[in-house]
Design an enzyme around this catalytic site. Structure first.
Site, mmCIF file in Angstrom:
data_model
loop_
_atom_site.group_PDB
_atom_site.id
_atom_site.type_symbol
_atom_site.label_atom_id
_atom_site.label_comp_id
_atom_site.label_asym_id
_atom_site.label_seq_id
_atom_site.Cartn_x
_atom_site.Cartn_y
_atom_site.Cartn_z
ATOM 1 C CB ALA A 148 -79.248 -13.793 -33.815
ATOM 2 N N GLY B 30 -74.639 -16.019 -32.750
ATOM 3 C CA GLY B 30 -75.236 -16.428 -31.486
ATOM 4 C C GLY B 30 -75.110 -17.911 -31.218
ATOM 5 C CD GLU C 186 -72.298 -14.008 -29.517
ATOM 6 O OE1 GLU C 186 -71.786 -12.958 -29.108
ATOM 7 O OE2 GLU C 186 -73.373 -14.034 -30.155
ATOM 8 C CD GLU D 113 -71.830 -12.083 -34.467
ATOM 9 O OE1 GLU D 113 -72.431 -12.802 -33.656
ATOM 10 O OE2 GLU D 113 -70.695 -12.381 -34.925
#
Length: 259
Positions: free
Chosen positions: A65, A111, A114, A134
């Protein structure tokens, strides 16, 4: 039409390419919105039978992200970010009726992994690296990573990947069951397209029902077996079922109307 992604549609195949090479295709708010719109557009287009999502270049699928967007967020802001992102893109893709193949062409981190895990299955180049880093930033995966990774690789492996914040290579991902196939960078999209062409020969109506039934077993309060029975029964009322069974009995290839 799009700033951060590019979209192609040819021969019943939709392709979405995340195109922010200077940011290693990192996901920001605008990119998530554009991805939602592209997936929704393809899913509503009856000519599109399979969607492939990939990243531009050879370095990254999506390298995470865009941290600059949320570095100063409050607790409430962080919760809203995860909730909106899951609804708009990650859960949306996972429950899409059109099959989605993630072609992981490089780094798939945070992300990015994900998003790949939200796809119905994954193929990877032998240069790909995957991870959920993360916790090294003082946060946890917020776009479904803590839920989908254990479903795919098992609780122990998922815990190790999340807690170490480390990366695994494509072959280890294959061993874990995180990806279905590993190939060279140049053969990645051709392989995804080959698998897509095999999917396209089948009933789109039945495939939508199958996706719904498979996903049901991962939803709280829903009995997957009951959902399968319901979806199985509904197939008997479709034109695709009539065509599929008739073609089988007549010993010819089915020409499914998609109804």
């Amino acid at each position: 039409m799009y700033t951060n992604i590019s979209v192609e549609h040819q021969n019943n195949l939709g392709r979405i390419t995340i195109n922010r090479p200077s940011k290693l295709n990192a996901l920001n708010k605008d990119t998530i919105q554009e991805l939602h719109e592209a997936f929704k557009f393809f899913d509503e287009n009856l000519e599109v039978k399979v969607i492939i999502v990939t990243g531009s270049g050879e370095k990254a699928f999506v390298a995470g992200a865009d941290i600059k967007e949320f570095a100063d967020f409050s607790v409430a802001d962080g919760g809203k970010l995860a909730k909106k992102g899951q609804e708009l893109l990650f859960d949306f893709v996972a429950n899409l009726g059109t099959p989605v193949i993630a072609a992981i062409n490089g780094f798939a981190l945070g992300g990015g992994l994900e998003l790949a895990m939200a796809a119905h299955f994954r193929v990877a180049s032998d240069t790909a690296k995957m991870g959920l880093p993360e916790v090294s930033l003082g946060v946890i995966p917020g776009y479904g990573g803590t839920q989908r990774l254990p479903q795919l690789v098992g609780k122990g492996r998922a815990m190790e990947m999340i807690m170490t914040a480390g990366m695994i290579d494509a072959n280890q991902a294959l061993q874990y069951g995180l990806v279905n196939h590993v190939t060279t960078q140049e053969d990645l999209l051709p392989l995804a397209e080959k698998i897509a062409s095999r999917i396209m020969k089948n009933s789109t109506v039945a495939i939508r029902a199958a996706i719904k039934a498979v996903n049901a077993s991962y939803e709280d309060g829903i009995n997957g077996f009951d959902m399968e029975v319901e979806a199985f029964g509904s197939c008997f009322g479709t034109e695709d079922f009539k065509e599929g069974t008739t073609a089988f009995l007549e010993k010819r290839k089915a020409d499914f109307p998609g109804k």
